[in-house]
Design a protein around this motif. Structure first.
Motif, PDB file in Angstrom:
ATOM      1  N   VAL A 165       0.843  -1.208   0.000  1.00 33.94           N
ATOM      2  CA  VAL A 165       0.000   0.000   0.000  1.00 33.94           C
ATOM      3  C   VAL A 165       0.881   1.263   0.000  1.00 33.94           C
ATOM      4  CG1 VAL A 165      -1.875   1.215   1.181  1.00 33.94           C
ATOM      5  CG2 VAL A 165      -1.774  -1.280   1.261  1.00 33.94           C
ATOM      6  N   LYS A 166       0.642   2.126  -0.983  1.00 29.60           N
ATOM      7  CA  LYS A 166       1.447   3.354  -1.115  1.00 29.60           C
ATOM      8  C   LYS A 166       0.530   4.581  -1.238  1.00 29.60           C
ATOM      9  CE  LYS A 166       5.412   0.999  -2.153  1.00 29.60           C
ATOM     10  NZ  LYS A 166       5.616   0.218  -0.973  1.00 29.60           N
ATOM     11  N   TYR A 167       1.047   5.709  -0.797  1.00 27.36           N
ATOM     12  CA  TYR A 167       0.264   6.962  -0.823  1.00 27.36           C
ATOM     13  C   TYR A 167       1.042   8.064  -1.537  1.00 27.36           C
ATOM     14  CZ  TYR A 167      -2.337   4.631   2.877  1.00 27.36           C
ATOM     15  OH  TYR A 167      -3.069   3.719   3.591  1.00 27.36           O
ATOM     16  N   GLU A 168       0.296   8.976  -2.144  1.00 24.42           N
ATOM     17  CA  GLU A 168       0.929  10.177  -2.720  1.00 24.42           C
ATOM     18  C   GLU A 168       0.991  11.256  -1.638  1.00 24.42           C
ATOM     19  OE1 GLU A 168      -1.749  11.370  -5.805  1.00 24.42           O
ATOM     20  OE2 GLU A 168      -1.009   9.854  -7.191  1.00 24.42           O
ATOM     21  N   PRO A 169       2.051  12.060  -1.622  1.00 18.60           N
ATOM     22  CA  PRO A 169       2.034  13.225  -0.721  1.00 18.60           C
ATOM     23  C   PRO A 169       1.263  14.369  -1.382  1.00 18.60           C
ATOM     24  CG  PRO A 169       4.115  13.137  -1.893  1.00 18.60           C
ATOM     25  CD  PRO A 169       3.291  11.978  -2.410  1.00 18.60           C
ATOM     26  N   CYS A 170       0.847  15.337  -0.602  1.00 17.52           N
ATOM     27  CA  CYS A 170       0.187  16.522  -1.181  1.00 17.52           C
ATOM     28  C   CYS A 170       0.478  17.741  -0.312  1.00 17.52           C
ATOM     29  CB  CYS A 170      -1.325  16.313  -1.270  1.00 17.52           C
ATOM     30  SG  CYS A 170      -2.187  17.756  -1.917  1.00 17.52           S
ATOM     31  N   ILE A 171       0.947  18.805  -0.955  1.00 18.09           N
ATOM     32  CA  ILE A 171       1.135  20.067  -0.222  1.00 18.09           C
ATOM     33  C   ILE A 171      -0.087  20.946  -0.507  1.00 18.09           C
ATOM     34  CG2 ILE A 171       2.580  22.122   0.059  1.00 18.09           C
ATOM     35  CD1 ILE A 171       4.953  20.332  -0.887  1.00 18.09           C
ATOM     36  N   ASN A 192      -0.304  19.530 -15.741  1.00 22.37           N
ATOM     37  CA  ASN A 192       1.087  19.918 -16.036  1.00 22.37           C
ATOM     38  C   ASN A 192       1.500  21.227 -15.377  1.00 22.37           C
ATOM     39  OD1 ASN A 192       1.176  17.648 -17.753  1.00 22.37           O
ATOM     40  ND2 ASN A 192       0.191  18.875 -19.354  1.00 22.37           N
ATOM     41  N   LYS A 193       1.050  21.433 -14.154  1.00 22.95           N
ATOM     42  CA  LYS A 193       1.421  22.628 -13.389  1.00 22.95           C
ATOM     43  C   LYS A 193       1.813  22.183 -11.991  1.00 22.95           C
ATOM     44  CE  LYS A 193      -0.999  26.519 -15.364  1.00 22.95           C
ATOM     45  NZ  LYS A 193      -0.466  27.820 -15.138  1.00 22.95           N
ATOM     46  N   PRO A 194       2.540  23.009 -11.245  1.00 23.73           N
ATOM     47  CA  PRO A 194       2.814  22.652  -9.843  1.00 23.73           C
ATOM     48  C   PRO A 194       1.519  22.448  -9.059  1.00 23.73           C
ATOM     49  CG  PRO A 194       4.188  24.507 -10.514  1.00 23.73           C
ATOM     50  CD  PRO A 194       3.220  24.257 -11.644  1.00 23.73           C
ATOM     51  N   VAL A 195       0.496  23.254  -9.383  1.00 23.26           N
ATOM     52  CA  VAL A 195      -0.796  23.135  -8.696  1.00 23.26           C
ATOM     53  C   VAL A 195      -1.747  22.297  -9.554  1.00 23.26           C
ATOM     54  CG1 VAL A 195      -2.828  24.438  -7.920  1.00 23.26           C
ATOM     55  CG2 VAL A 195      -0.527  25.295  -7.451  1.00 23.26           C
ATOM     56  N   ALA A 196      -2.355  21.274  -8.924  1.00 25.80           N
ATOM     57  CA  ALA A 196      -3.242  20.375  -9.671  1.00 25.80           C
ATOM     58  C   ALA A 196      -4.717  20.727  -9.458  1.00 25.80           C
ATOM     59  CB  ALA A 196      -2.995  18.940  -9.227  1.00 25.80           C
ATOM     60  N   PHE A 220       5.058  17.502  -7.877  1.00 26.10           N
ATOM     61  CA  PHE A 220       5.585  18.712  -7.234  1.00 26.10           C
ATOM     62  C   PHE A 220       5.662  18.501  -5.724  1.00 26.10           C
ATOM     63  CE2 PHE A 220       5.226  22.816  -5.159  1.00 26.10           C
ATOM     64  CZ  PHE A 220       6.121  23.623  -5.867  1.00 26.10           C
ATOM     65  N   SER A 221       4.636  17.857  -5.158  1.00 24.67           N
ATOM     66  CA  SER A 221       4.619  17.630  -3.705  1.00 24.67           C
ATOM     67  C   SER A 221       5.783  16.735  -3.296  1.00 24.67           C
ATOM     68  CB  SER A 221       3.299  16.973  -3.274  1.00 24.67           C
ATOM     69  OG  SER A 221       2.217  17.816  -3.559  1.00 24.67           O
ATOM     70  N   ALA A 222       6.021  15.667  -4.070  1.00 29.47           N
ATOM     71  CA  ALA A 222       7.107  14.733  -3.723  1.00 29.47           C
ATOM     72  C   ALA A 222       8.459  15.446  -3.824  1.00 29.47           C
ATOM     73  CB  ALA A 222       7.066  13.520  -4.633  1.00 29.47           C
ATOM     74  N   GLU A 223       8.635  16.233  -4.909  1.00 31.74           N
ATOM     75  CA  GLU A 223       9.935  16.904  -5.122  1.00 31.74           C
ATOM     76  C   GLU A 223      10.218  17.970  -4.062  1.00 31.74           C
ATOM     77  OE1 GLU A 223       9.623  18.351  -9.120  1.00 31.74           O
ATOM     78  OE2 GLU A 223       9.682  16.297  -9.919  1.00 31.74           O
ATOM     79  N   LEU A 229       8.559  25.740   3.585  1.00 33.69           N
ATOM     80  CA  LEU A 229       7.120  25.837   3.306  1.00 33.69           C
ATOM     81  C   LEU A 229       6.721  27.162   2.671  1.00 33.69           C
ATOM     82  CD1 LEU A 229       5.212  24.141   6.269  1.00 33.69           C
ATOM     83  CD2 LEU A 229       5.501  23.342   3.934  1.00 33.69           C
ATOM     84  N   ASN A 230       7.359  28.247   3.140  1.00 30.17           N
ATOM     85  CA  ASN A 230       7.026  29.569   2.612  1.00 30.17           C
ATOM     86  C   ASN A 230       7.408  29.663   1.129  1.00 30.17           C
ATOM     87  OD1 ASN A 230       5.906  32.055   3.157  1.00 30.17           O
ATOM     88  ND2 ASN A 230       7.952  32.999   3.295  1.00 30.17           N
ATOM     89  N   GLU A 231       8.607  29.170   0.809  1.00 28.17           N
ATOM     90  CA  GLU A 231       9.051  29.208  -0.603  1.00 28.17           C
ATOM     91  C   GLU A 231       8.153  28.346  -1.487  1.00 28.17           C
ATOM     92  OE1 GLU A 231      13.174  28.068  -0.933  1.00 28.17           O
ATOM     93  OE2 GLU A 231      13.791  29.691   0.418  1.00 28.17           O
ATOM     94  N   ILE A 232       7.766  27.192  -0.954  1.00 32.60           N
ATOM     95  CA  ILE A 232       6.906  26.283  -1.733  1.00 32.60           C
ATOM     96  C   ILE A 232       5.558  26.950  -2.017  1.00 32.60           C
ATOM     97  CG2 ILE A 232       5.671  24.062  -1.681  1.00 32.60           C
ATOM     98  CD1 ILE A 232       7.934  23.123   0.277  1.00 32.60           C
TER      99      ILE A 232
END
Ligand code: FAD
Length: 313
Positions: A165-171, A192-196, A220-223, A229-232
């Motif tokens: 079982v695997k999960y995606e991260p999300c910011i 195809n953007k940083p924001v989905a 983008f979240s994984a990278e 956090l502020n820069e992201i």
């Protein structure tokens, strides 16, 4: 029978609602409130769903619950311009759905479970809870951590299910705005953007003032997961300036979800360990998402009920 459930998210509460009719059920959660990833946050006068944004309904069992919650005005429908089928969300915030489901359930909050020893669950507070049956519903990597601390024999099969079982991260970024957006139907899926994904919580009707939720793409979240956090947040907001002009942003907050969607799941809707008194359930089992978590909790509860009836006979 004493049944303990770790996790007051959709899976844990779905199981508890059934089992509490027949057994002594206690749900334990480390959070301040119920709901897990069905989360809503207040920022000043604004309110934003920052975990689950909406969910779909395919099964009759989940539809029955959602129909009931629609009549009680806990749930509303959402027709996104980019999607044909109807989605659902919590009319006053996503977290109101698990809150409603937890009525009449014995839930202990602010209690982080850290170890299982024989038929006993130990919490960081030093409290101990006995169980005849245990259902664990955290994201599976957190279940693995719990089991690593515990004195339980894990078979090779148990191990392979845990690893599958695997999960995606999300910011997530929640931004308070000084004016309304013109996002069509209150939500937009981007490619195809940083924001989905961008949701307008004001148009959605859960915030009395303009406020948006941005979800970064899985890549983008994984990278950027361990980054500043502020820069992201700045990068994410800059990438959607056409929808949210910089001048309209009053303030923002950022949240890291290490586990968001279960991208790889165990094919069955729950799992019984070789130690027969322990079960795993949640969105890592079956179809995933909110509906998958509901069905996982329901199915494990029905299995335990059926087994307990056989024992009585
Ligand atoms: C950013 C994001 C966006 C999403 N978008 C959607 C969407 O649009 N549509 C959709 O259907 N789904 C979406 N999901 C997924 C959905 O939220 C989940 O599938 C569902 O809520 C999972 O429910 P669950 O009960 O399995 O797990 P959770 O909700 O994670 O519940 C597990 C609970 O266990 C508790 N816990 C963990 N460790 C411990 C411990 N040691 N001791 C005590 N308690 C503990 C946690 O506090 C939590 O409350 C999204 C999720 C995220 C994060």
């Amino acid at each position: 029978m004493k049944i303990l459930i770790v996790g007051a998210g959709m899976a844990g509460l779905s199981a508890a609602r059934i089992l509490a009719k027949y057994h002594e059920v206690t749900v334990i959660d480390k959070g301040r409130g119920v709901g897990g990833r069905m989360a809503t946050r207040k920022i000043g006068d604004c309110q934003a769903d920052h975990g689950t944004q909406y969910f779909s309904v395919q099964s009759a069992n989940f539809q029955a619950l959602i129909d009931q919650l629609l009549t009680e005005s806990v749930v509303s429908t959402w027709q996104l311009a980019q999607r044909t089928n109807i989605r659902y969300f919590g009319s006053k915030g996503m977290k109101m759905i698990p809150k409603k489901m937890s009525e009449n359930i014995n839930v202990i909050l602010n209690e982080k479970v850290c170890k299982i020893v024989n038929n006993k669950l130990l919490a960081e507070s030093g409290n101990e809870y006995f169980f005849d049956q245990l259902i664990i519903t955290q994201p599976v990597p957190q279940i693995q951590e719990l089991l690593n601390q515990s004195s339980i024999d894990i078979s090779a099969k148990d191990e392979s299910v845990l690893n599958s079982v695997k999960y995606e991260p999300c910011i997530a970024v929640m931004a308070v705005l000084n004016k309304e957006t013109s996002i069509q139907s209150g939500g937009i899926i981007l490619e195809n953007k940083p924001v989905a994904w961008i949701a307008d919580n004001f148009q959605k009707g859960i915030s009395t003032k303009p406020c948006v939720t941005l979800h970064a793409s899985a890549n983008f979240s994984a990278e950027n997961f361990e980054g500043d956090l502020n820069e992201i947040a700045q990068k994410m907001l800059e990438s959607v300036e056409e929808f949210i002009p910089k001048s309209s942003i009053e303030t923002y907050q950022v949240h890291r979800w290490r586990y968001s969607l279960a991208s790889s799941r165990f094919h069955e809707t729950f799992y019984q360990f070789d130690d027969k008194s322990i079960f795993m359930a949640g969105d890592g089992f079956g179809i995933g998402n909110v509906e998958g978590a509901f069905l996982s909790g329901l199915n494990v509860a029905e299995f335990i009920l059926e087994a307990s009836l056989k024992t009585v006979k």
